[in-house]
Motif scaffolding. Structure first.
Motif, PDB file in Angstrom:
ATOM      1  N   ALA A 154       0.834  -1.340   0.175  1.00 22.21           N
ATOM      2  CA  ALA A 154      -0.153   0.054   0.104  1.00 22.21           C
ATOM      3  C   ALA A 154       0.689   1.238  -0.090  1.00 22.21           C
ATOM      4  O   ALA A 154       0.575   2.245   0.719  1.00 22.21           O
ATOM      5  N   GLY A 155       1.861   1.255  -0.875  1.00 21.72           N
ATOM      6  CA  GLY A 155       2.681   2.431  -0.920  1.00 21.72           C
ATOM      7  C   GLY A 155       2.115   3.355  -2.033  1.00 21.72           C
ATOM      8  O   GLY A 155       1.080   3.197  -2.668  1.00 21.72           O
ATOM      9  N   MET A 156       2.645   4.224  -2.760  1.00 25.96           N
ATOM     10  CA  MET A 156       2.143   5.114  -3.618  1.00 25.96           C
ATOM     11  C   MET A 156       1.684   4.388  -4.710  1.00 25.96           C
ATOM     12  O   MET A 156       0.523   4.803  -5.183  1.00 25.96           O
ATOM     13  N   VAL A 176      -3.491  -5.240   0.507  1.00 26.14           N
ATOM     14  CA  VAL A 176      -2.968  -5.876   1.541  1.00 26.14           C
ATOM     15  C   VAL A 176      -1.367  -5.142   2.037  1.00 26.14           C
ATOM     16  O   VAL A 176      -0.890  -4.876   1.062  1.00 26.14           O
ATOM     17  N   ASP A 177      -1.450  -5.025   3.272  1.00 30.58           N
ATOM     18  CA  ASP A 177       0.036  -4.447   3.685  1.00 30.58           C
ATOM     19  C   ASP A 177       0.323  -4.923   5.176  1.00 30.58           C
ATOM     20  O   ASP A 177      -0.499  -5.077   6.051  1.00 30.58           O
ATOM     21  N   ALA A 178       1.812  -5.086   5.314  1.00 27.12           N
ATOM     22  CA  ALA A 178       2.191  -5.382   6.598  1.00 27.12           C
ATOM     23  C   ALA A 178       2.222  -4.597   7.756  1.00 27.12           C
ATOM     24  O   ALA A 178       2.112  -4.858   8.930  1.00 27.12           O
ATOM     25  N   ALA A 181      -1.225   0.470   9.966  1.00 25.07           N
ATOM     26  CA  ALA A 181      -1.671   1.974   9.733  1.00 25.07           C
ATOM     27  C   ALA A 181      -2.324   2.096   8.318  1.00 25.07           C
ATOM     28  O   ALA A 181      -3.036   2.984   8.064  1.00 25.07           O
ATOM     29  N   ARG A 182      -1.877   1.281   7.423  1.00 24.05           N
ATOM     30  CA  ARG A 182      -2.451   1.587   6.227  1.00 24.05           C
ATOM     31  C   ARG A 182      -3.698   1.139   5.757  1.00 24.05           C
ATOM     32  O   ARG A 182      -4.235   1.489   4.628  1.00 24.05           O
ATOM     33  N   ALA A 183      -4.473   0.531   6.927  1.00 25.58           N
ATOM     34  CA  ALA A 183      -5.896   0.383   6.949  1.00 25.58           C
ATOM     35  C   ALA A 183      -6.474   1.628   6.841  1.00 25.58           C
ATOM     36  O   ALA A 183      -7.607   1.903   5.932  1.00 25.58           O
ATOM     37  N   GLU A 184      -5.905   2.901   7.198  1.00 24.96           N
ATOM     38  CA  GLU A 184      -6.554   4.111   6.958  1.00 24.96           C
ATOM     39  C   GLU A 184      -6.880   4.485   5.517  1.00 24.96           C
ATOM     40  O   GLU A 184      -7.818   5.077   5.092  1.00 24.96           O
ATOM     41  N   ILE A 185      -5.685   4.103   4.820  1.00 30.04           N
ATOM     42  CA  ILE A 185      -5.737   4.419   3.311  1.00 30.04           C
ATOM     43  C   ILE A 185      -6.907   3.608   2.605  1.00 30.04           C
ATOM     44  O   ILE A 185      -7.497   4.294   1.763  1.00 30.04           O
ATOM     45  N   ALA A 186      -6.796   2.285   2.899  1.00 32.30           N
ATOM     46  CA  ALA A 186      -7.974   1.566   2.274  1.00 32.30           C
ATOM     47  C   ALA A 186      -9.429   2.020   2.609  1.00 32.30           C
ATOM     48  O   ALA A 186     -10.024   2.186   1.762  1.00 32.30           O
ATOM     49  N   ALA A 194      -6.544  -5.599   4.443  1.00 29.41           N
ATOM     50  CA  ALA A 194      -6.017  -6.967   5.299  1.00 29.41           C
ATOM     51  C   ALA A 194      -4.429  -6.913   5.526  1.00 29.41           C
ATOM     52  O   ALA A 194      -3.804  -6.539   4.742  1.00 29.41           O
ATOM     53  N   LEU A 195      -3.995  -7.425   6.706  1.00 25.58           N
ATOM     54  CA  LEU A 195      -2.582  -7.663   6.807  1.00 25.58           C
ATOM     55  C   LEU A 195      -2.353  -9.355   5.859  1.00 25.58           C
ATOM     56  O   LEU A 195      -3.322  -9.724   5.714  1.00 25.58           O
TER      57      LEU A 195
END
Length: 330
Positions: A154-156, A176-178, A181-186, A194-195
């Motif tokens: 979930a990078g750029m 999907v990202d480890a 905090a990237r859940a906010e982007i989704a 999801a992790l």
């Protein structure tokens, strides 16, 4: 007219600096652009900053208006938004995007700039180069209505792909990202998160953009039989090991690369680079893309900011660079 400007240079791997420069007089058909914002494409630019471009890729990795050579000194970058100060009447005073490095003012052919639509803020328009990568990737992938799709990383680039996939009819998209905090982007993009260990399987398509060996391996695991991983990560000088001896062959899986340096073969007969970039700027009218800009600094502070991004001390996705107080922009 003042012809002074300042530019960011990578002097040696791991060390950046601002240098004074003098602009040439613009010729007929050229424009003078005063930069408002530039963006740091974190994955590629930090790889360049640490000197991670393989010698075999020096020519392929050149940016359109790059000066110098890898590993340095080199002036590198390609996400620039500014105002046309001199040039053809139809461009004068317009906000434009250009694939130009981090520099306060510059001269380029008028054909090298693309007007930013009035409904796209100049600060958001720095994402055009990244969204262009996502557009090209989806031309390559050609997802179908109702597809089950995961984006790993979930990078750029990954988030840009996910933002576009969120518009696909009946598609079930998961980011999907480890990093939890990237859940906010989704959430901002209106898609599931999801992790890696909790990611849904049996996917028709997985777009991989984490630039990690673990991410690519997990992307293969998530595929349905005869599914495809579209690989957007660029690993530079790093080696990658994959479990191709397990169910890769029996499940008839595919790994396919996608790269923005050329227009996707699926559209190259009918679309130009200019068409692709103009489309990307139109797509940026969606305010959801603002979630991809997670850090900023003044142009004068870019050398320190770039060092922090390259070491991981700063974890911004797109790092926005402001030029309002930079010498050579008044």
């Amino acid at each position: 007219m003042d012809r002074s400007a300042r530019a960011f240079w990578l002097s040696t791997p791991g060390r950046g600096e601002l240098r004074d420069t003098h602009l040439p007089e613009p010729a007929e058909g050229e424009v003078v652009v005063r930069t408002l914002f530039s963006g740091v494409s974190r994955g590629t630019e930090t790889l360049v900053f640490r000197g991670g471009v393989p010698q075999s890729q020096y020519a392929a990795m050149r940016a359109p208006f790059q000066e110098g050579d890898f590993p340095g000194p080199v002036k590198y970058g390609y996400l620039n938004v500014g105002t046309v100060e001199e040039g053809p009447a139809e461009l004068l005073g317009r906000t434009v995007f250009c694939l130009y490095p981090h520099q306060s003012r510059y001269v380029v052919p008028a054909s090298a700039v693309t007007p930013v639509p009035e409904n796209v803020p100049a600060s958001r328009a720095v994402l055009a180069g990244t969204v262009e990568t996502a557009v090209n990737a989806l031309w390559d992938a050609a997802p179908l209505i109702g597809d089950r799709i995961s984006v790993v990383g979930a990078g750029m680039v990954g988030a840009s792909v996910a933002a576009l996939l969120a518009r696909y009819p009946a598609a079930r998209v998961q980011l999907v990202d480890a990093n939890p905090a990237r859940a906010e982007i989704a959430q901002a993009l209106g898609i599931e998160f999801a992790l890696p260990q909790d990611a849904a399987g049996d996917r028709d398509l997985v777009v991989h953009a984490s630039a990690t060996e673990a991410g690519l391996s997990r992307a293969l695991e998530l595929l349905a039989p005869e599914g495809t991983v579209l690989e957007l990560s660029w690993y530079g000088d790093r080696k990658v090991t994959l479990p191709l001896g397990e169910a890769f062959h029996s499940r008839r899986l595919t790994i396919r690369s996608s790269q923005v340096g050329s227009v996707s073969p699926a559209r190259s007969a009918r679309r130009t680079y200019a068409d692709r970039l103009a489309l990307s700027l139109e797509l940026l009218a969606d305010p959801a893309f603002d979630t991809l800009i997670t850090g900023e600094c003044a142009f004068e502070d870019l050398p320190e900011a770039m060092a922090g991004l390259s070491t991981g001390e700063t974890t911004a996705m797109c790092h926005l660079v402001r030029y309002d107080a930079a010498p050579g922009t008044t």
